[in-house]
Structure formats: C-alpha cells, structure tokens
Design a protein around this motif. Structure first.
Motif, mmCIF file in Angstrom:
data_model
loop_
_atom_site.group_PDB
_atom_site.id
_atom_site.type_symbol
_atom_site.label_atom_id
_atom_site.label_comp_id
_atom_site.label_asym_id
_atom_site.label_seq_id
_atom_site.Cartn_x
_atom_site.Cartn_y
_atom_site.Cartn_z
ATOM 1 N N CYS A 154 5.167 -2.358 -2.179
ATOM 2 C CA CYS A 154 6.183 -1.299 -2.013
ATOM 3 C C CYS A 154 6.540 -0.741 -3.374
ATOM 4 O O CYS A 154 6.517 -1.471 -4.378
ATOM 5 C CB CYS A 154 7.435 -1.863 -1.323
ATOM 6 N N HIS A 206 10.494 -4.552 2.706
ATOM 7 C CA HIS A 206 9.163 -4.083 3.083
ATOM 8 C C HIS A 206 8.097 -5.131 2.774
ATOM 9 O O HIS A 206 6.923 -4.800 2.562
ATOM 10 C CB HIS A 206 8.844 -2.767 2.369
ATOM 11 N N SER A 207 8.505 -6.397 2.760
ATOM 12 C CA SER A 207 7.584 -7.486 2.459
ATOM 13 C C SER A 207 7.890 -8.682 3.348
ATOM 14 O O SER A 207 8.835 -8.668 4.142
ATOM 15 C CB SER A 207 7.719 -7.896 0.987
ATOM 16 N N THR A 233 2.939 -4.101 7.745
ATOM 17 C CA THR A 233 3.807 -3.243 6.949
ATOM 18 C C THR A 233 5.152 -3.148 7.663
ATOM 19 O O THR A 233 5.282 -3.567 8.824
ATOM 20 C CB THR A 233 3.206 -1.838 6.762
#
Length: 279
Positions: free
Chosen positions: A50, A140-141, A213
């Motif tokens: 990201c 986002h991980s 994702t």
C-alpha cells in the motif's frame, strides 16, 4: 453539569495524570514478553502492499497557520526514526518506542494537538497525521492492529478534499496512547516514510505478496441533529477482496457517533429513524 475528570482540573493535574500514564506504560512494556521491531533496512522490500500520502499544511478554520508549518518540521524530524523499519514475523511495531518523546530539546515545535475535544498548540504536535497514515496503510494489509485509539468523540473540522473515510483515524499521546501493530504472518513487512514540501508520504512493503487486497469504505455517512447538537454518524467497513475482485468478506471496523464542532447547513442534515434514535 458533568463532573470534570482529575486530569481536567488544571494544568498541573493534567501533567500529573500524564506522568502517571507514561510510567505505567514503561512498566508494562518492561514486564511484557513482546518482541518490538527495531531493525531497519536501507533497501526497500520488493512488494508494495500500500502507498498513501496526505497533505501536511491544511487550512483549518480557527487554527494558526504557524502550527501547520511547525507540524511540517515535526513530521520531518519524526519520519526518519520509522523509515526503513522491518516488522518481522512475531514482532510488534510501536510508534512511540521508535520516535520517542517529541520534546523541544530534540527540536520539535508547538503543533496542533487535540485535548478534551479542543484544538490547541502542544509541544511536538502533528504526530496524529503520521499515525493516521500508518493506520490507513496497515488496514490494507494482513498485519494485526493490537493498539488503536479511535478519534470517536468529536468532529472538529469540515472535510477538505477528504481521501479517507471519516473516523478512520488514531489518537496518540506519548507514550500511553500508542499505535501498535503485530506481525502474525510469515512475511516480513517494511515501512517507508518521507516528507516533501507539501506531503507526508508512506509505503508499506513486504518480502512476498499477500493473498488478498483490501478496501475501506463508509456507509450512510450523515449529519443528524439532536436538540441543539449535531452528530456525524456512519459505519466503516473493510472488504477483503480476492484476486478477481470479488468480496471474500466484509468486516465492520467502527460506527461513528461524533459531536460536530462546526456549523453544518440545515440542508446537509438528515432525520434519524425513530428506531435508530432509540438504540
């Protein structure tokens, strides 16, 4: 009238409460079995998970522009302490353990801080922008957020080119309100941070790709009047997406219910259903 907290009685009781919190956190960390990340790498890991950037100098009503300039200085001092840090499997990232106390002696200037629902000048202010950027990338991980203090009570400023859903922020105070992330995966992650004249810029990288994702969104973001007060409400979700873009699952991260501290036009207000008001 609501009885004030001990820390709200006067500047001395606030200082005393803060020192108690700092000492308590240091003792907790000394007795814990956490493995805090501390190793850096100059070269970037190969996979970008990201990237995000946020404007440093925002025009905020009632806020001295000097505080925004000072924030730029403070962020430039803080980011090298984190840039390049590796979060290996089993390790925990702690913002404050890497940056340390943002004091005048280290060159930090008075910047914008939020205290008791009010914006004011505070030594080393502006670090919330750094923790907000880190939090957005981590969302986002597959990293696990293990300490996060939500900006949940107040909506202080109108949106200005907002790129992140309202409510997806963090509140930090050295060192007892921290932002911490633990790596429970088999991958090694790396944080890259820098600043330019206008932006705080970050990347979250890894040594191998992730299987999914992620997308963060808000539903039913709205302003609601209750008596003389206006509240901002909405539900923030994180969607886990497969390689073909299909949604694997959706998780509610939080529900906003923030007191709005600025004027909202009557045309922007909505009426809450009676069943919702009763909750």
């Amino acid at each position: 009238m609501k009885r004030p907290l001990f820390c709200e009685l006067c500047p001395f009781t606030f200082w005393l409460s803060r020192q108690k919190g700092i000492l308590k956190r240091k003792l907790q960390d000394a007795l814990s079995k956490l493995r805090f990340c501390r190793n850096k790498q100059a070269d970037s890991l190969p996979v970008r998970i990201c990237e995000h950037r946020s404007v440093i100098r925002r025009r905020l009503a009632g806020v001295d522009p000097v505080l925004q300039n000072n924030k730029a200085t403070n962020l430039a001092l803080a980011t090298p302490h984190i840039d390049g840090i590796l979060i290996r499997p089993g390790e925990t990232f702690s913002l404050w353990r890497l940056i340390g106390n943002t004091t005048k002696r280290k060159g930090y200037l008075p910047g914008l801080v939020i205290q008791c629902g009010k914006a004011k000048a505070g030594e080393g202010g502006g670090m919330c922008q750094l923790s907000n950027l880190l939090h957005w990338m981590v969302l986002h991980s597959e990293l696990s957020i293990t300490e996060h203090h939500h900006h949940e009570r107040f909506n202080l400023f109108p949106d200005a080119n907002r790129r992140v859903p309202f409510g997806v922020g963090t509140s930090i105070v050295y060192n007892y309100l921290d932002y911490r992330v633990t790596n429970n995966t088999t991958r090694t992650y790396q944080i890259r941070l820098t600043t330019d004249d206008d932006n705080l810029i970050g990347e979250l990288r890894a040594d191998a790709p992730e299987p999914y994702t992620y997308a963060v969104r808000i539903e039913n973001d709205r302003f609601v009047r209750e008596g003389d007060a206006v509240y901002r409400r909405g539900d923030v979700y994180r969607d886990t997406l497969a390689a073909d873009g299909s949604t694997v699952c959706s998780t509610k991260l939080l529900s906003n219910n923030a007191l709005v501290m600025y004027e909202v036009p009557e045309s922007a207000l909505c009426t809450e259903p009676a069943a919702q008001q009763a909750k």
